[in-house]
Scaffold this motif. Structure first.
Motif, mmCIF file in Angstrom:
data_model
loop_
_atom_site.group_PDB
_atom_site.id
_atom_site.type_symbol
_atom_site.label_atom_id
_atom_site.label_comp_id
_atom_site.label_asym_id
_atom_site.label_seq_id
_atom_site.Cartn_x
_atom_site.Cartn_y
_atom_site.Cartn_z
ATOM 1 N N GLY A 18 0.822 -1.215 0.000
ATOM 2 C CA GLY A 18 0.000 0.000 0.000
ATOM 3 C C GLY A 18 0.851 1.258 0.000
ATOM 4 N N ALA A 19 1.962 1.220 0.715
ATOM 5 C CA ALA A 19 2.865 2.375 0.734
ATOM 6 C C ALA A 19 3.486 2.595 -0.638
ATOM 7 C CB ALA A 19 3.942 2.174 1.792
ATOM 8 N N TRP A 20 3.834 1.507 -1.309
ATOM 9 C CA TRP A 20 4.415 1.622 -2.657
ATOM 10 C C TRP A 20 3.411 2.230 -3.627
ATOM 11 C CZ3 TRP A 20 8.555 1.695 -5.567
ATOM 12 C CH2 TRP A 20 8.428 1.481 -6.927
ATOM 13 N N ARG A 21 2.160 1.749 -3.562
ATOM 14 C CA ARG A 21 1.121 2.255 -4.469
ATOM 15 C C ARG A 21 0.835 3.729 -4.237
ATOM 16 N NH1 ARG A 21 -3.213 -0.914 -7.342
ATOM 17 N NH2 ARG A 21 -4.368 1.020 -7.299
ATOM 18 N N SER A 22 0.834 4.143 -2.970
ATOM 19 C CA SER A 22 0.452 5.512 -2.649
ATOM 20 C C SER A 22 1.602 6.511 -2.801
ATOM 21 C CB SER A 22 -0.063 5.589 -1.214
ATOM 22 O OG SER A 22 -1.215 4.788 -1.077
ATOM 23 N N TYR A 23 2.794 6.144 -2.337
ATOM 24 C CA TYR A 23 3.880 7.135 -2.267
ATOM 25 C C TYR A 23 5.182 6.683 -2.909
ATOM 26 C CZ TYR A 23 0.737 9.206 1.126
ATOM 27 O OH TYR A 23 -0.354 9.753 1.732
ATOM 28 N N GLY A 24 5.207 5.502 -3.493
ATOM 29 C CA GLY A 24 6.425 5.033 -4.148
ATOM 30 C C GLY A 24 7.486 4.638 -3.131
ATOM 31 N N TRP A 25 8.746 4.882 -3.497
ATOM 32 C CA TRP A 25 9.852 4.470 -2.632
ATOM 33 C C TRP A 25 9.855 5.198 -1.290
ATOM 34 C CZ3 TRP A 25 11.989 0.103 -3.182
ATOM 35 C CH2 TRP A 25 12.161 -0.458 -4.446
ATOM 36 N N GLN A 26 9.388 6.455 -1.295
ATOM 37 C CA GLN A 26 9.340 7.184 -0.039
ATOM 38 C C GLN A 26 8.377 6.514 0.944
ATOM 39 O OE1 GLN A 26 8.752 8.713 -3.005
ATOM 40 N NE2 GLN A 26 10.551 10.043 -3.272
ATOM 41 N N GLY A 27 7.251 6.033 0.457
ATOM 42 C CA GLY A 27 6.284 5.334 1.303
ATOM 43 C C GLY A 27 6.836 4.022 1.824
ATOM 44 N N VAL A 28 7.543 3.287 0.942
ATOM 45 C CA VAL A 28 8.154 2.020 1.363
ATOM 46 C C VAL A 28 9.198 2.289 2.447
ATOM 47 C CG1 VAL A 28 9.584 0.079 0.610
ATOM 48 C CG2 VAL A 28 7.682 0.848 -0.808
ATOM 49 N N ALA A 29 9.990 3.345 2.287
ATOM 50 C CA ALA A 29 11.007 3.682 3.283
ATOM 51 C C ALA A 29 10.354 4.060 4.614
ATOM 52 C CB ALA A 29 11.887 4.829 2.788
ATOM 53 N N LEU A 30 9.261 4.820 4.562
ATOM 54 C CA LEU A 30 8.581 5.230 5.783
ATOM 55 C C LEU A 30 7.961 4.026 6.506
ATOM 56 C CD1 LEU A 30 7.648 7.618 7.547
ATOM 57 C CD2 LEU A 30 5.563 7.639 6.187
ATOM 58 N N VAL A 31 7.219 3.196 5.795
ATOM 59 C CA VAL A 31 6.589 2.025 6.403
ATOM 60 C C VAL A 31 7.648 1.017 6.845
ATOM 61 C CG1 VAL A 31 5.080 0.051 5.962
ATOM 62 C CG2 VAL A 31 4.391 2.318 5.225
ATOM 63 N N GLY A 32 8.684 0.830 6.038
ATOM 64 C CA GLY A 32 9.772 -0.081 6.424
ATOM 65 C C GLY A 32 10.473 0.388 7.691
ATOM 66 N N MET A 37 11.286 -0.293 13.478
ATOM 67 C CA MET A 37 11.200 0.232 14.845
ATOM 68 C C MET A 37 10.374 -0.708 15.722
ATOM 69 S SD MET A 37 12.000 2.502 17.027
ATOM 70 C CE MET A 37 12.542 3.947 16.192
ATOM 71 N N TRP A 38 9.281 -1.228 15.191
ATOM 72 C CA TRP A 38 8.425 -2.171 15.915
ATOM 73 C C TRP A 38 9.211 -3.440 16.280
ATOM 74 C CZ3 TRP A 38 6.090 -6.849 14.010
ATOM 75 C CH2 TRP A 38 5.125 -7.381 14.852
ATOM 76 N N VAL A 39 9.972 -3.971 15.319
ATOM 77 C CA VAL A 39 10.779 -5.172 15.574
ATOM 78 C C VAL A 39 11.840 -4.877 16.624
ATOM 79 C CG1 VAL A 39 12.479 -6.721 14.531
ATOM 80 C CG2 VAL A 39 10.366 -6.230 13.325
ATOM 81 N N LEU A 40 12.501 -3.738 16.525
ATOM 82 C CA LEU A 40 13.541 -3.391 17.491
ATOM 83 C C LEU A 40 12.979 -3.172 18.895
ATOM 84 C CD1 LEU A 40 15.811 -1.059 15.360
ATOM 85 C CD2 LEU A 40 16.309 -3.371 16.143
ATOM 86 N N LEU A 41 11.784 -2.620 19.011
ATOM 87 C CA LEU A 41 11.160 -2.460 20.318
ATOM 88 C C LEU A 41 10.893 -3.811 20.979
ATOM 89 C CD1 LEU A 41 8.659 0.464 19.702
ATOM 90 C CD2 LEU A 41 10.622 0.469 21.229
ATOM 91 N N HIS A 42 10.383 -4.765 20.200
ATOM 92 C CA HIS A 42 10.136 -6.106 20.737
ATOM 93 C C HIS A 42 11.434 -6.811 21.103
ATOM 94 C CE1 HIS A 42 5.805 -6.448 20.445
ATOM 95 N NE2 HIS A 42 5.886 -5.740 19.340
ATOM 96 N N TYR A 43 12.444 -6.644 20.294
ATOM 97 C CA TYR A 43 13.755 -7.249 20.566
ATOM 98 C C TYR A 43 14.363 -6.670 21.845
ATOM 99 C CZ TYR A 43 18.546 -8.793 19.790
ATOM 100 O OH TYR A 43 19.780 -9.355 19.940
ATOM 101 N N THR A 44 14.249 -5.355 22.027
ATOM 102 C CA THR A 44 14.771 -4.709 23.220
ATOM 103 C C THR A 44 14.025 -5.184 24.458
ATOM 104 O OG1 THR A 44 15.361 -2.773 21.926
ATOM 105 C CG2 THR A 44 15.214 -2.473 24.311
ATOM 106 N N ARG A 45 12.718 -5.329 24.355
ATOM 107 C CA ARG A 45 11.936 -5.820 25.490
ATOM 108 C C ARG A 45 12.359 -7.242 25.852
ATOM 109 N NH1 ARG A 45 6.843 -8.560 26.295
ATOM 110 N NH2 ARG A 45 6.027 -7.965 28.320
ATOM 111 N N LEU A 46 12.551 -8.082 24.864
ATOM 112 C CA LEU A 46 12.976 -9.461 25.096
ATOM 113 C C LEU A 46 14.330 -9.503 25.797
ATOM 114 C CD1 LEU A 46 12.641 -12.564 24.480
ATOM 115 C CD2 LEU A 46 13.901 -12.090 22.390
ATOM 116 N N LEU A 47 15.285 -8.708 25.331
ATOM 117 C CA LEU A 47 16.601 -8.688 25.955
ATOM 118 C C LEU A 47 16.553 -8.148 27.381
ATOM 119 C CD1 LEU A 47 19.051 -7.637 23.111
ATOM 120 C CD2 LEU A 47 18.656 -9.882 24.088
#
Length: 143
Positions: A18-32, A37-47
């Motif tokens: 959806g980010a690619w369709r709406s905003y191109g590479w900028q959208g993919v970079a933002l959503v990615g 950040m979500w993955v890193l937050l969970h990883y930090t909590r686990l550690l």
């Protein structure tokens, strides 16, 4: 089959698409970046949980009775480890389902938890029986 193992990656791909369709590479970079950040937050909590648990003896909890009162079906093993701040003592054979973990407090009260697929399905509290008081006029038993 655990639906969450399929659902989360599909939602991530849909967000990226959806980010690619709406905003191109900028959208993919933002959503990615948001997903990373979500993955890193969970990883930090686990550690953090495992670091706190590493400082305590395996299978020890401050109060087994309080742990028994706080447990709920469906909790993950990580949530229970975070509550106890201790790794449970494994009671079942390694890598076999169901897994049984035990936590014991200073008064020898024990909570044994049963996990299937990492989720709590049951637990039992075992409290030591109190020693009977000696009758008046009797000498206490020798240690």
């Amino acid at each position: 089959m655990n639906l969450q193992k399929i659902f989360v990656p599909v939602v991530c791909l849909l967000l990226l698409g959806g980010a690619w369709r709406s905003y191109g590479w900028q959208g993919v970079a933002l959503v990615g970046g948001g997903l990373m950040m979500w993955v890193l937050l969970h990883y930090t909590r686990l550690l953090t949980i495992l670091k706190r648990a590493a400082d305590r003896p395996i299978g020890f909890v401050a109060s087994a009775v309080m742990l028994n009162a706080k447990l709920r079906k469906g909790m993950t093993l990580m949530h229970v480890i975070a509550m106890t701040r201790s790794l449970g003592a494994l009671q079942s054979p390694k890598d076999e389902q169901p897994e049984f973990y035990r936590w014991t407090d200073g008064g020898d009260s024990q909570v044994t938890c049963e996990f299937r697929g990492g989720k709590l399905v049951g637990w039992t509290l075992l409290r030591p029986s109190p020693e009977p008081d000696p009758a008046p006029g009797e000498a206490p038993p020798a240690p």
